[in-house]
Write a protein that holds these residues in place. Structure first.
Motif, PDB file in Angstrom:
ATOM      1  N   PRO A 240      42.114  16.423 -20.742  1.00 59.06           N
ATOM      2  CA  PRO A 240      43.109  17.129 -19.378  1.00 59.06           C
ATOM      3  C   PRO A 240      43.087  16.340 -18.057  1.00 59.06           C
ATOM      4  O   PRO A 240      43.644  16.599 -17.108  1.00 59.06           O
ATOM      5  CB  PRO A 240      42.205  18.009 -19.222  1.00 59.06           C
ATOM      6  N   GLY A 241      42.195  15.227 -18.072  1.00 59.85           N
ATOM      7  CA  GLY A 241      42.329  14.372 -16.998  1.00 59.85           C
ATOM      8  C   GLY A 241      40.496  14.304 -16.297  1.00 59.85           C
ATOM      9  O   GLY A 241      39.956  15.095 -16.773  1.00 59.85           O
ATOM     10  N   LEU A 242      40.373  13.641 -15.382  1.00 61.31           N
ATOM     11  CA  LEU A 242      38.889  13.452 -14.945  1.00 61.31           C
ATOM     12  C   LEU A 242      38.774  14.573 -13.995  1.00 61.31           C
ATOM     13  O   LEU A 242      39.440  15.000 -13.237  1.00 61.31           O
ATOM     14  CB  LEU A 242      38.806  12.248 -14.159  1.00 61.31           C
ATOM     15  N   PRO A 243      37.638  15.323 -14.477  1.00 68.88           N
ATOM     16  CA  PRO A 243      37.228  16.577 -13.496  1.00 68.88           C
ATOM     17  C   PRO A 243      36.781  15.916 -12.265  1.00 68.88           C
ATOM     18  O   PRO A 243      36.229  14.853 -12.120  1.00 68.88           O
ATOM     19  CB  PRO A 243      35.903  17.039 -14.408  1.00 68.88           C
ATOM     20  N   LYS A 244      36.828  17.118 -11.388  1.00 67.98           N
ATOM     21  CA  LYS A 244      36.350  16.810  -9.957  1.00 67.98           C
ATOM     22  C   LYS A 244      35.312  17.758  -9.462  1.00 67.98           C
ATOM     23  O   LYS A 244      35.425  18.743  -9.848  1.00 67.98           O
ATOM     24  CB  LYS A 244      37.440  16.774  -8.911  1.00 67.98           C
ATOM     25  N   GLY A 245      34.323  17.376  -8.629  1.00 69.81           N
ATOM     26  CA  GLY A 245      33.233  18.246  -8.019  1.00 69.81           C
ATOM     27  C   GLY A 245      32.289  18.903  -8.984  1.00 69.81           C
ATOM     28  O   GLY A 245      31.980  18.027  -9.826  1.00 69.81           O
ATOM     29  N   TRP A 246      32.331  20.098  -8.965  1.00 69.45           N
ATOM     30  CA  TRP A 246      31.374  20.864  -9.719  1.00 69.45           C
ATOM     31  C   TRP A 246      31.686  21.052 -11.110  1.00 69.45           C
ATOM     32  O   TRP A 246      31.057  21.121 -12.112  1.00 69.45           O
ATOM     33  CB  TRP A 246      30.809  22.447  -9.126  1.00 69.45           C
ATOM     34  N   GLU A 247      33.174  20.768 -11.243  1.00 65.47           N
ATOM     35  CA  GLU A 247      33.772  20.916 -12.408  1.00 65.47           C
ATOM     36  C   GLU A 247      33.182  19.930 -13.302  1.00 65.47           C
ATOM     37  O   GLU A 247      33.215  20.004 -14.730  1.00 65.47           O
ATOM     38  CB  GLU A 247      35.269  20.883 -12.468  1.00 65.47           C
ATOM     39  N   LEU A 248      32.981  18.726 -12.823  1.00 65.93           N
ATOM     40  CA  LEU A 248      32.737  17.505 -13.809  1.00 65.93           C
ATOM     41  C   LEU A 248      31.334  17.886 -14.300  1.00 65.93           C
ATOM     42  O   LEU A 248      31.154  17.678 -15.621  1.00 65.93           O
ATOM     43  CB  LEU A 248      32.493  16.221 -12.701  1.00 65.93           C
ATOM     44  N   LEU A 249      30.443  18.516 -13.771  1.00 67.85           N
ATOM     45  CA  LEU A 249      29.078  18.849 -14.148  1.00 67.85           C
ATOM     46  C   LEU A 249      29.365  19.946 -15.575  1.00 67.85           C
ATOM     47  O   LEU A 249      28.883  19.712 -16.779  1.00 67.85           O
ATOM     48  CB  LEU A 249      28.115  19.503 -13.450  1.00 67.85           C
TER      49      LEU A 249
END
Length: 270
Positions: A240-249
């Motif tokens: 879905p693409g590279l997560p950002k912020g807290w979504e990455l964790l």
């Protein structure tokens, strides 16, 4: 499949496959491979005329489980996808990655040869080739001979998605321009309009499963390497693409959880 599975194992594994098929980009065939029921499914479909009673019992139980999974899991999974699309997509990415070692072990690779590179790459090209089909290619409004032939051919291509791991049925319906017409016909109980599509799907499913079953028996290594390419291709569909912020964790945790869960399930399936 060397060891015989109990009826409840078949049912619940089929439910997981059915639930997976409702997720755009996710492959029911990949899930069946990870859970160790794929070979048995191919044998049952391919041997429906030779071992009718045995195959019919298995397929009836499998279809019941798949339908139950679609009915019970679809709403929850799709709801989670709407709220947390990236995190759930990473869970499925981890799940697919966790099942890859099983396919690698099934291929029984002892040393790196040209086959180890050629067949997975071929599988990748097939997945991306099907994904690049023009959208709406098989959608038609006017009933005619050309309509029948196009729908029949669309059913044949759909059969490939039903049988081969790494190819999403729902995604394939969208690409062929058949997702909305099929859902509309089913919701309105207009099954006659789906006859050409169904005939193509049934015909090519029976044909492709016989060919695939024979290939698994006679040429297991290149067949499993080809399937490995299909599964690797499904990772691109799910990304879905590279997560950002807290979504990455949370995405990383979801990927690890999916990988660990399905890695253990695939080991139990051997």
């Amino acid at each position: 499949m060397d060891k015989k599975q109990s009826w409840w194992q078949i049912f619940f594994k089929a439910a997981a496959v059915g639930g997976t098929m409702t997720v755009p980009g996710a492959s029911g065939g990949t899930m069946a491979m990870i859970l160790g029921i794929y070979e048995e499914l191919i044998e049952a479909v391919g041997g429906i005329f030779r071992h009718f009673r045995k195959s019919l019992c298995f397929l009836t139980l499998f279809c019941a489980g798949a339908l139950a999974g679609m009915a019970l899991l679809a709403r929850g999974v799709l709801s989670l996808l709407e709220r947390y699309p990236v995190v759930i997509s990473y869970f499925f990415l981890g799940a697919v990655a966790g099942g890859i070692p099983l396919i690698y072990r099934q291929a029984k690779i002892k040393k790196i040869t040209w086959q180890v590179l050629f067949w997975p790459l071929t599988g990748l090209f097939i997945v991306y080739g099907l994904a690049s089909l023009p959208e709406g290619l098989f959608a038609a409004d006017m009933p005619s001979l050309s309509y029948f032939l196009w729908q029949f051919l669309g059913g044949c291509i759909l059969a490939v998605a039903l049988i081969l791991p790494g190819i999403s049925v729902s995604q394939m319906l969208l690409m062929l321009g058949l997702y909305e017409p099929v859902l509309t016909a089913v919701s309105r109980l207009q099954f006659t309009s789906l006859i050409p599509l169904g005939l193509g799907a049934v015909f090519c499913t029976l044909l492709s499963t016989r060919l695939l079953g024979s290939a698994m028996e006679r040429h297991p290594r290149p067949t499993y390497l080809l399937i490995l390419g299909f599964v690797l291709g499904s990772l691109g569909e799910l990304y879905p693409g590279l997560p950002k912020g807290w979504e990455l964790l949370f995405a990383a945790l979801a990927a690890v959880a999916g990988c660990q869960l399905f890695s253990r399930l695939s080991r139990r399936a051997e």
